[in-house]
Design an enzyme around this catalytic site. Structure first.
Site, short mmCIF file in Angstrom:
data_model
loop_
_atom_site.label_atom_id
_atom_site.label_comp_id
_atom_site.label_asym_id
_atom_site.label_seq_id
_atom_site.Cartn_x
_atom_site.Cartn_y
_atom_site.Cartn_z
N LEU A 61 -27.97 36.55 -24.42
CA LEU A 61 -28.93 37.52 -24.94
C LEU A 61 -29.33 38.37 -23.74
CD1 LEU A 61 -31.49 35.70 -27.30
CD2 LEU A 61 -29.64 37.24 -27.95
N ASP A 62 -29.37 39.68 -23.92
CA ASP A 62 -29.85 40.53 -22.83
C ASP A 62 -31.29 40.17 -22.49
OD1 ASP A 62 -27.45 41.92 -22.90
OD2 ASP A 62 -28.22 43.45 -24.27
N ALA A 63 -31.66 40.40 -21.23
CA ALA A 63 -33.04 40.14 -20.81
C ALA A 63 -34.04 40.89 -21.69
CB ALA A 63 -33.23 40.53 -19.35
N THR A 65 -33.75 41.63 -24.79
CA THR A 65 -33.72 41.17 -26.17
C THR A 65 -34.42 39.82 -26.28
OG1 THR A 65 -31.60 42.28 -26.52
CG2 THR A 65 -32.23 40.60 -28.13
#
Length: 236
Positions: A61-63, A65
């Site tokens: 997961l992107d930071a 998100t």
């Protein structure tokens, strides 16, 4: 609830001897990377420190998100879960606030595989608008900007896939400072105070490697999403 340094709180949705499922807060990277300060916190380290266990990453997961993510306590469990993602046996669902109303459909255009490259790979993202609000936001040649809450199901897992797909089709995700509409982001921040990416991993379903039972976990819609939709819909 795991309370950690720098005001990060990490709700635990499930934990046993093999894995842990948490609700990742926005702004927290999953693992360490070369672009972070040497003392910056990241999810795998914090969860490891607080559980006293080695943590093995399974998916990304992107930071920027927030939402549901599963982590493993052993390389064997991590490998089995990773294979489930690769075999597309994991059901993932996201929600986002986007510019415009995309309706219901599928984005299938190729996306970049990473930052600062021109190489693209096929990607598939299904979506459905859940609700839309009209605003009085206008700029350049745009008037009465519409914002929509959208349910998103990515069938592939490319770099920034959801963000790229929506930006390329002119349904920019609110708060996306890499691919999105910078002017709209600035206006919404000024009007509502929100400056986060409005993309959230709402649910995750997989087969538990130990019990072989399907398990599903959900995370509620963040309050900031409601704040932006309600705040902008009343702008005059």
């Amino acid at each position: 609830m795991l309370s950690v340094e720098r005001n990060f709180e990490i709700p635990v949705l499930f934990q046993d001897e093999q894995l842990i499922v948490v609700d990742k807060p926005v702004g927290l990277a999953v693992h360490k990377n070369d672009f972070m300060p040497h003392d910056a916190p990241y999810l795998t380290k914090l969860v490891g420190d607080l559980t006293g266990r080695w943590i093995y990453n399974v998916h990304r997961l992107d930071a920027k998100t927030s939402g549901v993510i599963v982590l493993a306590f052993s390389p064997e469990v991590a490998k089995e879960l990773t294979l489930q993602f690769e075999r597309k046996e994991v059901a993932k669902k996201y929600v986002a606030v986007v510019q415009g109303n995309p309706g219901e459909g599928v984005f299938s255009d190729k996306v970049l595989v990473k930052k600062k490259t021109k190489f693209k790979k096929p990607a598939v993202t299904r979506f459905k608008a859940l609700e839309s609000v009209e605003t009085a936001i206008s700029y350049k040649d745009k008037t009465g900007i519409v914002l929509s809450l959208v349910e998103i199901i990515p069938e592939t897992g490319r770099w920034h896939q959801i963000r790229q797909h929506f930006a390329r089709n002119r349904f920019d995700i609110v708060g996306d400072t890499h691919h999105g509409d910078f002017t709209l982001n600035k206006i919404i921040t000024e009007k509502t105070g929100s400056n986060r990416l409005l993309l959230h991993a709402a649910s995750l379903e997989f087969t538990h490697p130990g019990t072989q039972m399907r398990q599903a976990f959900t995370s509620p819609l963040p309050e900031e999403f409601k704040k932006v939709l309600e705040g902008c819909s009343h702008l005059i």
